[in-house]
Design a protein around this motif. Structure first.
Motif, PDB file in Angstrom:
ATOM      1  N   LEU A 176      -9.848 -42.368  31.645  1.00 43.95           N
ATOM      2  CA  LEU A 176      -8.875 -41.983  30.691  1.00 43.95           C
ATOM      3  C   LEU A 176      -9.657 -42.331  29.216  1.00 43.95           C
ATOM      4  CD1 LEU A 176      -5.436 -43.122  31.591  1.00 43.95           C
ATOM      5  CD2 LEU A 176      -6.646 -41.073  32.152  1.00 43.95           C
ATOM      6  N   TRP A 177     -10.055 -41.407  28.432  1.00 47.26           N
ATOM      7  CA  TRP A 177     -10.889 -41.798  27.372  1.00 47.26           C
ATOM      8  C   TRP A 177      -9.987 -42.118  26.060  1.00 47.26           C
ATOM      9  CZ3 TRP A 177     -15.479 -43.081  28.683  1.00 47.26           C
ATOM     10  CH2 TRP A 177     -16.018 -42.883  30.004  1.00 47.26           C
ATOM     11  N   LYS A 178     -10.221 -42.991  25.370  1.00 50.29           N
ATOM     12  CA  LYS A 178      -9.396 -43.524  23.879  1.00 50.29           C
ATOM     13  C   LYS A 178     -10.186 -42.670  22.862  1.00 50.29           C
ATOM     14  CE  LYS A 178      -7.797 -47.396  21.249  1.00 50.29           C
ATOM     15  NZ  LYS A 178      -6.550 -46.588  20.689  1.00 50.29           N
ATOM     16  N   LEU A 179      -9.352 -42.090  22.248  1.00 46.73           N
ATOM     17  CA  LEU A 179      -9.725 -41.503  20.744  1.00 46.73           C
ATOM     18  C   LEU A 179      -9.507 -42.294  19.732  1.00 46.73           C
ATOM     19  CD1 LEU A 179      -8.579 -37.820  21.307  1.00 46.73           C
ATOM     20  CD2 LEU A 179     -10.751 -38.897  21.662  1.00 46.73           C
ATOM     21  N   GLU A 180     -10.331 -42.833  18.977  1.00 45.72           N
ATOM     22  CA  GLU A 180     -10.210 -44.210  18.334  1.00 45.72           C
ATOM     23  C   GLU A 180      -9.498 -44.041  16.864  1.00 45.72           C
ATOM     24  OE1 GLU A 180     -10.933 -46.991  18.837  1.00 45.72           O
ATOM     25  OE2 GLU A 180     -11.879 -46.870  20.807  1.00 45.72           O
ATOM     26  N   ASN A 181      -9.338 -42.759  16.296  1.00 47.17           N
ATOM     27  CA  ASN A 181      -9.230 -42.362  14.916  1.00 47.17           C
ATOM     28  C   ASN A 181      -8.354 -41.087  14.868  1.00 47.17           C
ATOM     29  OD1 ASN A 181     -11.021 -40.630  14.102  1.00 47.17           O
ATOM     30  ND2 ASN A 181     -12.203 -42.594  13.971  1.00 47.17           N
ATOM     31  N   TYR A 182      -7.761 -40.881  13.745  1.00 41.63           N
ATOM     32  CA  TYR A 182      -6.976 -39.443  13.658  1.00 41.63           C
ATOM     33  C   TYR A 182      -7.955 -38.209  13.559  1.00 41.63           C
ATOM     34  CZ  TYR A 182      -3.767 -35.857  12.009  1.00 41.63           C
ATOM     35  OH  TYR A 182      -2.863 -34.780  11.771  1.00 41.63           O
ATOM     36  N   GLU A 183      -9.002 -38.495  12.830  1.00 39.39           N
ATOM     37  CA  GLU A 183     -10.102 -37.473  12.983  1.00 39.39           C
ATOM     38  C   GLU A 183     -10.562 -37.132  14.297  1.00 39.39           C
ATOM     39  OE1 GLU A 183     -14.529 -36.554  10.730  1.00 39.39           O
ATOM     40  OE2 GLU A 183     -13.504 -38.463  10.531  1.00 39.39           O
ATOM     41  N   ASN A 186     -10.346 -33.264  15.773  1.00 47.87           N
ATOM     42  CA  ASN A 186     -11.484 -32.668  16.201  1.00 47.87           C
ATOM     43  C   ASN A 186     -11.317 -32.418  17.760  1.00 47.87           C
ATOM     44  OD1 ASN A 186     -12.760 -33.025  13.729  1.00 47.87           O
ATOM     45  ND2 ASN A 186     -13.974 -34.630  14.366  1.00 47.87           N
ATOM     46  N   LYS A 187     -10.838 -33.096  18.611  1.00 49.22           N
ATOM     47  CA  LYS A 187     -10.687 -32.827  20.020  1.00 49.22           C
ATOM     48  C   LYS A 187      -9.632 -31.743  20.197  1.00 49.22           C
ATOM     49  CE  LYS A 187     -12.700 -34.440  22.798  1.00 49.22           C
ATOM     50  NZ  LYS A 187     -13.707 -34.021  23.665  1.00 49.22           N
ATOM     51  N   MET A 188      -8.332 -31.802  19.608  1.00 53.57           N
ATOM     52  CA  MET A 188      -7.413 -30.747  19.452  1.00 53.57           C
ATOM     53  C   MET A 188      -8.171 -29.245  19.128  1.00 53.57           C
ATOM     54  SD  MET A 188      -3.603 -31.697  17.871  1.00 53.57           S
ATOM     55  CE  MET A 188      -4.265 -32.335  16.549  1.00 53.57           C
ATOM     56  N   GLU A 189      -8.901 -29.411  18.133  1.00 51.63           N
ATOM     57  CA  GLU A 189      -9.420 -28.161  17.784  1.00 51.63           C
ATOM     58  C   GLU A 189     -10.442 -27.687  18.847  1.00 51.63           C
ATOM     59  OE1 GLU A 189     -11.227 -28.431  13.929  1.00 51.63           O
ATOM     60  OE2 GLU A 189      -9.562 -28.718  12.924  1.00 51.63           O
ATOM     61  N   HIS A 190     -11.037 -28.506  19.417  1.00 50.94           N
ATOM     62  CA  HIS A 190     -12.110 -28.228  20.544  1.00 50.94           C
ATOM     63  C   HIS A 190     -11.622 -27.443  21.579  1.00 50.94           C
ATOM     64  CE1 HIS A 190     -15.788 -28.348  23.024  1.00 50.94           C
ATOM     65  NE2 HIS A 190     -14.872 -29.019  24.213  1.00 50.94           N
ATOM     66  N   ASN A 223       0.194 -33.360  22.098  1.00 54.57           N
ATOM     67  CA  ASN A 223       0.225 -33.106  23.643  1.00 54.57           C
ATOM     68  C   ASN A 223      -0.731 -31.677  23.745  1.00 54.57           C
ATOM     69  OD1 ASN A 223       0.394 -32.827  26.606  1.00 54.57           O
ATOM     70  ND2 ASN A 223       2.453 -32.700  26.724  1.00 54.57           N
ATOM     71  N   VAL A 224      -1.787 -31.612  24.069  1.00 52.81           N
ATOM     72  CA  VAL A 224      -2.445 -30.146  24.538  1.00 52.81           C
ATOM     73  C   VAL A 224      -3.071 -30.355  25.588  1.00 52.81           C
ATOM     74  CG1 VAL A 224      -4.248 -28.861  23.416  1.00 52.81           C
ATOM     75  CG2 VAL A 224      -2.743 -30.276  21.892  1.00 52.81           C
ATOM     76  N   VAL A 225      -2.843 -29.198  26.479  1.00 56.54           N
ATOM     77  CA  VAL A 225      -3.239 -29.188  27.665  1.00 56.54           C
ATOM     78  C   VAL A 225      -3.868 -27.742  27.804  1.00 56.54           C
ATOM     79  CG1 VAL A 225      -2.807 -29.074  30.033  1.00 56.54           C
ATOM     80  CG2 VAL A 225      -1.180 -30.364  28.741  1.00 56.54           C
ATOM     81  N   ALA A 226      -5.416 -27.649  28.194  1.00 60.55           N
ATOM     82  CA  ALA A 226      -6.224 -26.663  28.088  1.00 60.55           C
ATOM     83  C   ALA A 226      -6.527 -26.301  29.520  1.00 60.55           C
ATOM     84  CB  ALA A 226      -7.233 -26.760  27.260  1.00 60.55           C
ATOM     85  N   GLU A 237      -7.603 -30.337  31.368  1.00 61.06           N
ATOM     86  CA  GLU A 237      -8.034 -30.915  30.522  1.00 61.06           C
ATOM     87  C   GLU A 237      -6.964 -31.245  29.286  1.00 61.06           C
ATOM     88  OE1 GLU A 237     -11.806 -31.341  27.181  1.00 61.06           O
ATOM     89  OE2 GLU A 237     -11.329 -29.566  28.170  1.00 61.06           O
ATOM     90  N   VAL A 238      -6.711 -32.454  28.812  1.00 61.33           N
ATOM     91  CA  VAL A 238      -5.433 -33.060  28.166  1.00 61.33           C
ATOM     92  C   VAL A 238      -5.819 -33.798  27.093  1.00 61.33           C
ATOM     93  CG1 VAL A 238      -4.509 -34.616  29.658  1.00 61.33           C
ATOM     94  CG2 VAL A 238      -3.073 -33.709  28.179  1.00 61.33           C
ATOM     95  N   ILE A 239      -5.305 -33.870  25.888  1.00 60.98           N
ATOM     96  CA  ILE A 239      -5.152 -34.875  25.042  1.00 60.98           C
ATOM     97  C   ILE A 239      -3.777 -35.368  24.800  1.00 60.98           C
ATOM     98  CG2 ILE A 239      -7.410 -34.693  23.700  1.00 60.98           C
ATOM     99  CD1 ILE A 239      -5.988 -33.847  21.397  1.00 60.98           C
TER     100      ILE A 239
END
Length: 269
Positions: free
Chosen positions: A108-115, A119-123, A196-199, A203-205
């Motif tokens: 599980l990878w932690k995203l450090e900030n809102y940016e 960016n990950k949502m857009e990807h 919550n984005v599941v692609a 893959e999920v954030i």
């Protein structure tokens, strides 16, 4: 000017180089002394800066005395920069594509900030092929992200979005979305808004975002258990909201005008 300086730094132009180039761009042909005076770059440094810009093909110099300097047009510079960036990206795409990526499904990878979250949502949205399941708050629907969602809805077969809004603003240019409507109760459960984005069901954030975006607790992963939990969470919301939408009066009679009784699931309730 600060914005131009910061962007130019990304492409290996120092602050002094940017100041000299933009001064020549604005004022036209000048001597080194005049460039120094107009740009604010010290006379002891301006000639060295001009030489660097000549080598970078942003400035030209005449062949006679006194030496006069001029900048190439912004159109020519941007055209050249765009070409170089495209060439570099093509090279990276070719070379990196030869490297086999190792996907570690269990971590599980932690995203450090809102940016990094944005960016990950857009990807994920840009690269989804078969399915896209989303829970998102109005706060996070930037114009750019909304545009990407509109495009994804056209191309991704299984697309569904659950929309949350503190102010109950639900007018968005998306067809297949459900209004949650129980934001206050969910905020009490989570303590903050969440994403919550599941692609493509692989893959999920998922995680929470503080109201002012100053702090995030968001995870990105390929972990199958996490993906399945996040996927079913969105689908369960969609099932429930679809039933409420189709039979509101009957459900209000049974569960109250605000459906408050629907949350009474424990024995003591």
């Amino acid at each position: 000017m600060d914005t131009i300086i910061q962007i130019m730094k990304k492409y290996d132009f120092s602050e002094m180089e940017t100041l000299v180039y933009t001064t020549l761009l604005e004022k036209g042909v000048m001597t080194g002394y005049e460039v120094s005076k107009q740009s604010g770059v010290a006379r002891s440094k301006v000639y060295n800066v001009l030489e660097k810009l000549i080598k970078k093909n942003l400035v030209v110099v005449n062949k006679s005395e006194p030496k006069l300097y001029n900048a190439i047009s912004s159109d020519e510079f941007l055209e050249r920069l765009e070409k170089n960036v495209k060439n570099d990206l093509n090279t990276l795409e070719s070379q990196l594509g030869k490297i086999k990526e190792q996907e570690e499904e269990e971590l599980l990878w932690k995203l450090e900030n809102y940016e990094s979250v944005s960016n990950k949502m857009e990807h994920l949205i840009d690269n989804a092929k078969t399915s896209l399941l989303i829970q998102i708050w109005e706060n996070d629907l930037s114009p750019n992200l909304l545009k990407k969602l509109q495009e994804a809805e056209k191309t991704v077969k299984n697309f569904v979005l659950i929309l949350f809004s503190n102010e109950h603003h639900y007018d968005i240019p998306i067809n297949n979305f459900y209004i949650h409507g129980f934001e206050e109760e969910k905020l009490q459960d989570f303590g903050a808004r969440w994403v919550n984005v599941v692609a493509d069901e692989k893959e999920v954030i998922f995680g929470t975002v503080e109201n002012d975006n100053s702090s995030v607790d968001v995870t990105w992963t390929y972990n199958k258990a996490m993906v399945n939990l996040a996927k079913e969470y969105v689908k369960h919301d969609a099932y429930t909201l679809k039933i409420i939408k189709e039979s509101p009066e009957e459900l209000k009679e049974k569960y109250g005008n605000e459906f408050e009784k629907i949350r009474l699931i424990y024995r003591e309730d």
